[in-house]
Design a protein around this motif. Structure first.
Motif: not given
Length: 86
Positions: A19-20, A48-50, A59-60, A83-84
């Motif tokens: 889970f991120s 990270k950046l995607t 997202i983590t 954030a979620k």
């Protein structure tokens, strides 16, 4: 039927597990700002950046359990209220 199950098992081994936490979803400039700010503020949490068309996401890295991700989310929510957990 057996080959389908085997293919599904192989796919699950290489797909994302866990889970991120999604911090931001939107345009590139704001995503970069959120990424830099978060990385500086929470240096102990990997982020990270995607780019997934058409949006940028911050997202983590995934956590193995939802409880672990929700615990981190409580800390993050003070600074990133939108954030979620994914």
């Amino acid at each position: 039927m057996e080959s389908f199950i085997q293919k599904k098992r192989e796919h699950n081994k290489t797909s994302k597990t866990g889970f991120s936490i999604l911090l931001y979803n939107g345009n590139e400039n704001e995503a970069l700002e959120v990424y830099k700010s978060f990385a500086k503020q929470f240096d102990y949490i990997k982020v990270k950046l995607t780019y997934i068309s058409p949006d940028w996401k911050v997202i983590t890295n995934p956590y193995s359990t939802k409880i672990e991700a929700e615990h981190i989310l409580m800390v993050i929510k003070e600074h990133y209220p939108n954030a979620k957990v994914l």
